[in-house]
Design an enzyme around this catalytic site. Structure first.
Site, PDB file in Angstrom:
ATOM      1  N   GLU A  81     -30.813   9.097  22.197  1.00 12.83           N
ATOM      2  CA  GLU A  81     -29.555   9.504  21.572  1.00 12.83           C
ATOM      3  C   GLU A  81     -29.042  10.705  22.357  1.00 12.83           C
ATOM      4  OE1 GLU A  81     -29.867  10.105  17.320  1.00 12.83           O
ATOM      5  OE2 GLU A  81     -29.534   7.964  16.963  1.00 12.83           O
ATOM      6  N   THR A  83     -25.654  12.012  17.733  1.00 11.77           N
ATOM      7  CA  THR A  83     -25.259  11.248  18.924  1.00 11.77           C
ATOM      8  C   THR A  83     -23.769  11.408  19.190  1.00 11.77           C
ATOM      9  OG1 THR A  83     -26.921   9.650  18.323  1.00 11.77           O
ATOM     10  CG2 THR A  83     -25.304   8.942  19.938  1.00 11.77           C
ATOM     11  N   LYS A  86     -38.074   9.544  14.212  1.00  2.00           N
ATOM     12  CA  LYS A  86     -37.439  10.614  14.984  1.00  2.00           C
ATOM     13  C   LYS A  86     -38.401  11.746  15.333  1.00  2.00           C
ATOM     14  CE  LYS A  86     -32.965   9.346  14.300  1.00  2.00           C
ATOM     15  NZ  LYS A  86     -31.884   9.327  15.287  1.00  2.00           N
ATOM     16  N   GLN A 117     -37.198   3.146  12.116  1.00  2.00           N
ATOM     17  CA  GLN A 117     -36.117   3.816  11.372  1.00  2.00           C
ATOM     18  C   GLN A 117     -35.523   2.900  10.307  1.00  2.00           C
ATOM     19  OE1 GLN A 117     -33.028   5.228  14.014  1.00  2.00           O
ATOM     20  NE2 GLN A 117     -31.782   6.097  12.378  1.00  2.00           N
ATOM     21  N   ASP A 138     -32.459  12.850  21.338  1.00  2.00           N
ATOM     22  CA  ASP A 138     -33.121  12.595  20.059  1.00  2.00           C
ATOM     23  C   ASP A 138     -33.705  11.174  20.115  1.00  2.00           C
ATOM     24  OD1 ASP A 138     -33.920  12.683  17.434  1.00  2.00           O
ATOM     25  OD2 ASP A 138     -31.935  12.248  16.614  1.00  2.00           O
ATOM     26  N   ARG A 197     -35.851   2.529  16.622  1.00  2.00           N
ATOM     27  CA  ARG A 197     -34.888   1.898  15.706  1.00  2.00           C
ATOM     28  C   ARG A 197     -35.538   0.989  14.670  1.00  2.00           C
ATOM     29  NH1 ARG A 197     -30.968   5.351  16.162  1.00  2.00           N
ATOM     30  NH2 ARG A 197     -30.062   5.437  18.250  1.00  2.00           N
ATOM     31  N   GLU A 249     -25.846   1.278  20.285  1.00  2.00           N
ATOM     32  CA  GLU A 249     -24.411   0.993  20.356  1.00  2.00           C
ATOM     33  C   GLU A 249     -24.040   0.275  21.658  1.00  2.00           C
ATOM     34  OE1 GLU A 249     -24.175   5.342  19.424  1.00  2.00           O
ATOM     35  OE2 GLU A 249     -22.126   4.771  18.908  1.00  2.00           O
ATOM     36  N   ASP A 307     -30.542  18.321  12.334  1.00  2.00           N
ATOM     37  CA  ASP A 307     -29.741  17.425  13.164  1.00  2.00           C
ATOM     38  C   ASP A 307     -28.569  16.894  12.344  1.00  2.00           C
ATOM     39  OD1 ASP A 307     -29.078  16.177  15.502  1.00  2.00           O
ATOM     40  OD2 ASP A 307     -30.486  14.516  15.273  1.00  2.00           O
ATOM     41  N   HIS A 333     -19.694   7.422  16.694  1.00  2.00           N
ATOM     42  CA  HIS A 333     -21.086   6.987  16.493  1.00  2.00           C
ATOM     43  C   HIS A 333     -21.292   6.521  15.048  1.00  2.00           C
ATOM     44  CE1 HIS A 333     -25.440   6.820  16.720  1.00  2.00           C
ATOM     45  NE2 HIS A 333     -25.522   7.672  15.722  1.00  2.00           N
ATOM     46  N   THR A 378     -38.402  15.138  20.526  1.00  2.00           N
ATOM     47  CA  THR A 378     -36.980  15.422  20.741  1.00  2.00           C
ATOM     48  C   THR A 378     -36.927  16.337  21.951  1.00  2.00           C
ATOM     49  OG1 THR A 378     -36.652  15.369  18.348  1.00  2.00           O
ATOM     50  CG2 THR A 378     -34.904  16.381  19.657  1.00  2.00           C
ATOM     51  N   GLU A 422     -27.208  13.877  22.716  1.00  2.00           N
ATOM     52  CA  GLU A 422     -26.737  14.922  21.808  1.00  2.00           C
ATOM     53  C   GLU A 422     -26.641  16.241  22.554  1.00  2.00           C
ATOM     54  OE1 GLU A 422     -28.548  15.319  17.976  1.00  2.00           O
ATOM     55  OE2 GLU A 422     -29.054  13.182  17.821  1.00  2.00           O
TER      56      GLU A 422
END
Ligand SMILES: *[C@@H]1O[C@H](CO)[C@@H](O)[C@H](O)[C@H]1NC(C)=O
Ligand SMILES: *[C@@H]1O[C@H](CO)[C@@H](O)[C@H](O)[C@H]1NC(C)=O
Ligand SMILES: *[C@@H]1O[C@H](CO)[C@@H](O)[C@H](O)[C@H]1NC(C)=O
Ligand SMILES: *[C@@H]1O[C@H](CO)[C@@H](O)[C@H](O)[C@H]1NC(C)=O
Length: 419
Positions: free
Chosen positions: A200, A351, A254, A241, A234, A238, A365, A127, A134, A258, A202
């Site tokens: 996310e 992202t 993550k 993470q 994805d 958070r 975001e 990834d 982003h 996915t 993607e």
């Protein structure tokens, strides 16, 4: 190009698209390769004997397999011949399939009857982090606007080696994960369920052909290894993470799942939608420099549908073309060390955010780290995802006379499993 099947002008799967996927049906559980056309699937295992061109006559068996890997392992000439053969079989001028009611009854399956599966056995999944908006947004939140981009960001396409085993097909539910979370600096972490689940937005491409260990892919021919694209979500925890990512990057935040969309749209179908590359300053180093445009105008959209409602809210509209690094540059950088790639490897974009606040590709975001909750159309608010939320991502190239649709990448976030 006229197809003998009738469909609305701007449907997702006109004869100009012809994306590949793997499906089964309730009455026939074996996995087969198909091509989406209008609202049906052309089962390639039923028409494999009609691929009689010079590239494919020896390789008809690739259409009788349960994954696309062996077809992806061929080369652009073979992929092109396959596309031309399918287009001629579906054309108003060709009678082979059009006038054969018996073959049609075996070869056409309504998409509504099909169960879709992963298109390929994904050996490796990488990834990237290629959207400048982003990366700037995330860097601003966690560092400062001035030092938002790390010093390496404009010199190389940053990425990490992800987990292939937990890449799942669209429609697979995702459970809120457990993990370690740091509630306050200077205190020990607690074990619990993630409170900050995110999507996310993607896209990802499947690698075609393979390379030998020790052989980098030269940038000028990198496109020969890009088989086609899918939409990718994805999913990210958070809070997990934030605690785990230093120093080696994302890990369990993550690998909880996915999701990818089932139809692989080929680079041939995307050709009319090539646009200028994102302008790069500083100029890339020579091994990352290419002279052709390899960026695509693909409109992207994310909807959230809370549980028990039929009310979807579009929370993001973005576009693939906002990516700073091209996929040719991603491949050239990935393999510069001699790292080999294999057919069916999956490469995510990172992202994809635009530069306006309605084009951000994650809730992190969109809600600016939870400081600006979003109000959905059913009146509820979101900083991050709630249990039962269904996230639907759509991608489409909008042309003057037809669209190239990717379909959707859908997933519902379920509560954590009690263990
Ligand atoms: C079909 O044939 C006609 C002439 O017979 C031609 O004008 C048209 O371009 C052909 N269409 C396709 C899809 O090949
Ligand atoms: C239809 O197309 C196929 C695949 O290109 C070709 O082999 C066949 O000869 C064509 N048949 C007719 C009747 O035009
Ligand atoms: C992208 O395309 C432009 C032409 O529009 C070209 O000048 C540039 O070298 C290409 N490659 C990169 C990496 O920007
Ligand atoms: C949502 O729509 C479906 C089908 O249209 C319907 O069966 C269901 O009752 C609706 N649910 C709610 C909560 O409105």
């Amino acid at each position: 190009m006229a197809c003998f099947l009738k469909y609305p002008k701007y449907c997702d799967y006109p004869i100009e698209n012809l994306p590949y996927g793997v499906f089964s049906t309730p009455s026939n559980p074996s996995h087969r390769i198909g091509v989406a056309i209008a609202d049906v699937i052309l089962d390639l295992s039923q028409v494999a004997h009609l691929f009689t061109g010079p590239e494919l006559n020896r390789y008809q068996n690739v259409f009788k397999e349960a994954t696309l890997n062996n077809f992806m392992a061929l080369n652009p000439k073979a992929w092109k011949e396959a596309r031309e053969t399918i287009q001629s079989l579906l054309s108003v001028n060709n009678t082979s399939l059009q006038n054969d009611a018996h073959l049609q009854s075996r070869a056409f399956i309504p998409q509504s009857d099909a169960i879709m599966h992963l298109p390929a056995k994904i050996g490796d999944y990488t990834d990237f982090y290629s959207s400048i908006h982003h990366a700037t947004n995330v860097g601003s939140m966690f560092r400062s606007r001035e030092s938002a981009l790390m010093p390496n960001w404009k010199y190389l396409p940053v990425g990490y080696h992800g987990r292939a085993s937990s890449v799942v097909i669209s429609g697979t539910p995702i459970h809120r994960p457990h993990g370690q979370i740091l509630l306050a600096d200077g205190t020990p972490p607690v074990f619990g369920t993630s409170k900050l689940m995110d999507f996310e937005l993607e896209m990802a491409f499947f690698v075609g052909g393979s390379t030998k260990f020790g052989e980098p892919i030269p940038i000028q021919s990198a496109h020969e290894h890009v088989f086609g694209f899918v939409i990718m979500n994805d999913w990210s925890a958070r809070d997990i993470q934030k605690w785990e990512y230093v120093p080696l990057g994302p890990f369990t935040a993550k690998n909880l799942g996915t999701s990818i969309s089932p139809w692989v749209v080929t680079t041939f179908a995307l050709k009319p939608f090539i646009v200028d590359n994102y302008s790069q300053d500083p100029e890339p180093l020579p091994y990352l420099k290419h002279s052709d445009n390899y960026n695509f105008d693909i409109s992207l959209q994310v909807d959230i549908t809370p549980k028990g409602t039929n009310v979807s809210t579009t929370v993001c509209r973005s576009n693939f073309k906002y990516l700073y690094w091209t996929v040719k540059q991603q491949l050239a950088h990935h393999t510069i060390t001699g790292c080999n790639v294999n057919p069916g490897d999956l490469m995510g974009s990172g992202t994809i955010s635009g530069d306006t606040s309605d084009s951000f590709g994650s809730l992190l975001e969109l809600s600016w780290k939870g400081t600006k909750p979003l109000t959905l159309l059913d009146g509820s608010q979101r900083k991050f995802l709630a249990d039962g939320d269904t996230v639907t991502m759509k991608a489409v190239c909008e042309g003057d006379s037809y669209n190239i649709g990717f379909g959707t990448c859908v997933g519902t976030l379920l509560p954590a499993i009690v263990r």
